[in-house]
Motif scaffolding. Sequence first.
Motif, short mmCIF file in Angstrom:
data_model
loop_
_atom_site.label_atom_id
_atom_site.label_comp_id
_atom_site.label_asym_id
_atom_site.label_seq_id
_atom_site.Cartn_x
_atom_site.Cartn_y
_atom_site.Cartn_z
N THR A 1 3.31 -1.00 6.07
CA THR A 1 3.72 -1.80 4.85
C THR A 1 3.61 -3.32 5.11
OG1 THR A 1 6.01 -1.98 5.97
CG2 THR A 1 6.08 -0.44 4.68
N LYS A 2 3.18 -4.26 4.30
CA LYS A 2 2.98 -5.68 4.67
C LYS A 2 4.13 -6.46 5.19
CE LYS A 2 -0.87 -5.79 1.63
NZ LYS A 2 -1.81 -6.53 0.53
N SER A 3 5.28 -5.68 5.10
CA SER A 3 6.43 -6.53 5.40
C SER A 3 6.51 -6.35 6.82
CB SER A 3 7.64 -5.87 4.82
OG SER A 3 7.75 -4.52 4.99
N SER B 1 6.22 -7.13 10.70
CA SER B 1 5.99 -8.18 11.35
C SER B 1 4.81 -7.83 12.29
CB SER B 1 7.08 -8.85 11.86
OG SER B 1 6.75 -9.75 13.05
N ALA C 1 -4.02 -6.96 12.79
CA ALA C 1 -4.09 -7.92 11.58
C ALA C 1 -5.58 -8.09 11.17
CB ALA C 1 -3.47 -9.35 12.15
N ASN D 1 -8.05 -9.12 7.68
CA ASN D 1 -8.69 -9.82 6.15
C ASN D 1 -9.25 -9.02 5.17
OD1 ASN D 1 -7.93 -12.36 7.18
ND2 ASN D 1 -9.99 -12.64 8.22
N GLU E 1 -8.61 -6.84 2.40
CA GLU E 1 -7.73 -6.65 1.45
C GLU E 1 -7.62 -5.19 0.99
OE1 GLU E 1 -7.84 -9.54 -1.49
OE2 GLU E 1 -7.06 -11.35 -0.23
N GLU F 1 -4.59 -1.27 3.10
CA GLU F 1 -3.35 -1.43 2.50
C GLU F 1 -2.54 -2.00 3.71
OE1 GLU F 1 0.76 0.38 0.33
OE2 GLU F 1 -0.99 1.36 0.39
N ASP G 1 -2.62 -5.99 7.04
CA ASP G 1 -2.06 -7.30 6.74
C ASP G 1 -2.78 -8.37 7.50
OD1 ASP G 1 0.40 -9.49 6.85
OD2 ASP G 1 0.14 -8.51 4.94
N LYS G 2 -2.75 -9.58 6.81
CA LYS G 2 -3.41 -10.80 7.58
C LYS G 2 -2.65 -11.45 8.55
CE LYS G 2 -1.87 -14.25 4.21
NZ LYS G 2 -2.33 -15.29 3.31
N ASP G 3 -1.11 -11.13 8.47
CA ASP G 3 -0.28 -11.55 9.53
C ASP G 3 0.04 -10.27 10.32
OD1 ASP G 3 0.17 -14.28 8.19
OD2 ASP G 3 1.55 -13.21 6.75
N ALA H 1 0.41 -6.17 11.33
CA ALA H 1 1.62 -4.82 10.96
C ALA H 1 1.33 -3.71 12.04
CB ALA H 1 1.33 -4.23 9.62
#
Length: 346
Positions: free
Chosen positions: A13-15, A17, A254, A256, A258, A261, A264-266, A268
């Motif tokens: 998930t992109k959420s 951290s 991490a 780029n 897209e 899924e 994530d750029k930040d 996961a």
Amino acid sequence: MKITTSFIFLLFTKSTSFAPIASFKQRPTNVLIRSTEVDVPSDVENEGTSLSSKQLSVSPLTLRNELLQKAKSLVEESPTGLFITKPSSMDEFIQAASRLEAITPSMTENEKDLLVGDWKLVATSRRLKIAKMNNVKSDDDNKKKKNPFSSLNVPKLNDNIRNSITVIQRIRAMSSSSSDGIDRIDNIIQYKPLNNLLDIIPESSPLNFIRNVNVNPLDVTQTKVTLVHKAEVESVEPTLRSKLGLQSVVLSLAGNNEKIEFLDKDGADVFGLNVPNLPGLDEFANGAGSFDTTYIDANVRVSRVTFDFLDEVRVFVRESVDIDTLMSMDDEEVVMEISDDEEVVM
């Protein structure tokens, strides 16, 4: 005996951290660099460090900054970056740490409280115990004996790889019910993957036709491996010792791209592996061992690890601290005060 290893695949998930910071509350701490005169420990004498009474009365801040400067300069010239492997550099680094340790008083509860936080590895070096014994100072012996490993040449890592590696040790008090406070330590290794082989394969090489091959098709910008440990402070005085038990390994990415899924750029967490406890053994039986904190102040920490036949010295600074700025501080600026209400939440 059958031991089942459980694999845990974390949600893509992109959420999620990329660098989760565990929830903890740090105790109020007013810590200063302690200055004292002490006898030189026998193991320091064996390091080849001979300290006069004048040197013993020097401010620990001076010796601390000398260690930081030495560590920084040795890492810059080290073929393996943070991991100092050149024998002569190893001796310089370990002796600088020993000089600081020699004037450091026994640890107390104040120093134990300081352990909590995120510590960035500045430099580390390990060597055989036999090499330590060979370094006992004697002018005659020095003329006759040479360290058998001193002439070894260590292959140099590519600069991009060498400079992209970061190691963080995250020490936490996760449980409010824990009487000892510290109960988790994560060792986090971060590095930036290469996109091609231009920096590894020279143009004159017979393999130059693959120099431009894309070796990072997922466009990963950062890779992180976290070793999660159950932790416990085993003793405080005179030795501040923490023991560890490996519980799990987590891979985070991490990037780029897209189209993927979970990338994530930040960042996961994309994979996790639980390390099971062996039947009949406690949670510290997974071989992670222990380490001694031989020096600590508000911003700098020195630790030692002893394996079966290896001794290792590690120097850390707080992750948010710049070494050059730190070395320019005076005694008053070194004091770090943390209020009762300061809290870091995931």
